[in-house]
Design a protein around this motif. Structure first.
Motif, PDB file in Angstrom:
ATOM      1  N   TYR A 162      -4.605   1.562  -5.199  1.00 25.74           N
ATOM      2  CA  TYR A 162      -4.495  -0.102  -5.159  1.00 25.74           C
ATOM      3  C   TYR A 162      -6.242  -0.449  -4.933  1.00 25.74           C
ATOM      4  O   TYR A 162      -6.229  -1.285  -5.508  1.00 25.74           O
TER       5      TYR A 162
ATOM      6  N   THR B 158       0.988  -0.989  -0.357  1.00 30.03           N
ATOM      7  CA  THR B 158       0.153   0.483  -0.070  1.00 30.03           C
ATOM      8  C   THR B 158       0.651   1.555  -0.126  1.00 30.03           C
ATOM      9  O   THR B 158       2.258   1.293   0.270  1.00 30.03           O
TER      10      THR B 158
ATOM     11  N   GLN C  98      -6.925   5.684  -1.262  1.00 26.97           N
ATOM     12  CA  GLN C  98      -6.699   3.961  -1.887  1.00 26.97           C
ATOM     13  C   GLN C  98      -6.920   4.687  -3.286  1.00 26.97           C
ATOM     14  O   GLN C  98      -7.095   3.168  -4.184  1.00 26.97           O
TER      15      GLN C  98
ATOM     16  N   ASN D  70     -11.263  -3.842  -0.877  1.00 28.46           N
ATOM     17  CA  ASN D  70     -11.854  -2.420  -1.474  1.00 28.46           C
ATOM     18  C   ASN D  70     -11.340  -2.404  -2.617  1.00 28.46           C
ATOM     19  O   ASN D  70     -11.483  -1.101  -3.870  1.00 28.46           O
TER      20      ASN D  70
ATOM     21  N   ASP E 227      -0.819   4.503   0.923  1.00 28.95           N
ATOM     22  CA  ASP E 227      -2.109   5.129   1.226  1.00 28.95           C
ATOM     23  C   ASP E 227      -1.775   6.620   0.918  1.00 28.95           C
ATOM     24  O   ASP E 227      -0.969   7.116   1.378  1.00 28.95           O
TER      25      ASP E 227
END
Ligand code: CAA
Length: 248
Positions: free
Chosen positions: A154, A93, A151, A143, A95
């Motif tokens: 991601y 990640t 995100q 997600n 973020d």
């Protein structure tokens, strides 16, 4: 029980370690493939898998590098036999909201989380198809289904991963190879522990079962999809998220 060789990327990570243990318990020879640079974590990992020390071996791999994936998979196949089960659990990640996201933060996440799946699948798919058996499980994320604040990178990669899953599933369905995604919700891993506490508490409050998931609760679904008897499940996405996102 089958002695099939299973390669798990992110194999020494939060979910990967538990996935390795479940596959080993099912009698697989498991290759925990992860960055060779994670030496500190490696020592811990060996402690955690001690019960399965004769069935799980570590192999360095960089999923972001196609040639490195080719050579790692060749080394594994020479030593242990063809990779018949592939679990793509490597992921990172970076973020931050899109307005603050650097091109590098975007590229890093897409490269490891999505290109990485191409890099491994491309190196095993021909062999699996020729032999008439294969199980590929891609660890996506809730997600990727819902999108998450902070995100964009991601969520895009994880949604893309399931697109890849469905397309590849169609290409190899007649060859005895299944390709599925598992979409975990928020689990007890270092990745989730890194979320600021106040944000994490708010997220947990929104999970109907009222707690984070355990890595073992993801791993048992992966193990199920890898079973010989799971050959009629392909192109599917299995959500394991404590009810955080429900659809049908
Ligand atoms: N929804 C709406 N608004 C939100 C919000 C949300 N979920 N989260 C923060 N905000 C608001 C804040 O209240 C704040 O508002 P004000 O400016 O009015 O005060 C504003 O957005 C903050 O925006 P910033 O751009 O300044 O963001 P930040 O620097 O404060 O932090 C963040 C943003 C780093 C993304 C932080 O919100 C965060 O860490 N969120 C969690 C992200 C997350 O869930 N990551 C999952 C990691 S685990 C994983 O990925 C595994 C898996 O598959 C499940």
């Amino acid at each position: 029980m089958s002695e099939r060789v299973a390669l798990v990327t992110g194999g020494i990570g939060g979910l990967g370690t538990e996935i390795c243990k479940f596959l080993a318990r099912s009698g697989r020879r498991v290759i925990a493939a992860d960055l060779g640079s994670r030496a500190e974590r490696l020592a811990e990992f060996h402690g955690e898998i001690a019960e399965f020390a004769d069935r799980i071996v570590f192999e360095p791999i960089n999923v972001g590098d196609f040639d490195d994936c080719s050579s790692a998979i060749k080394r594994v196949e020479t030593q242990y036999g063809p990779v018949e089960i592939l679990v793509n659990a490597a992921g990172i990640t970076r973020d931050t909201t899109l307005r603050k996201m650097s091109p590098q933060q975007w590229a890093d996440v897409l490269h490891i989380n999505l290109d990485g799946v191409f890099n491994t699948c491309r190196n095993v798919i021909e062999g699996m198809s020729e032999r008439g058996f294969g199980r590929i499980v891609n660890i996506s994320s809730v997600n990727g289904q819902t999108g998450q604040f902070g995100q964009t990178n991601y969520s895009a990669a994880k949604a893309g991963m399931h697109g890849l899953t469905m397309a590849l599933a169609r290409e190899v369905a007649r060859k005895g190879v299944t390709v599925n995604s598992v979409s975990p919700g928020y689990c007890n891993t270092a990745m989730v522990a890194a979320i600021p506490e106040n944000v994490r508490n708010q997220i947990v409050a929104g999970i109907p079962v009222g707690r984070l998931g355990e890595p073992s609760e993801i791993a048992r679904v992966v193990d199920f999809l890898c079973a010989e008897e799971s050959g009629f499940i392909t192109g599917a996405n299995i959500p394991v998220n404590g009810g955080y996102f429900m659809d049908f």
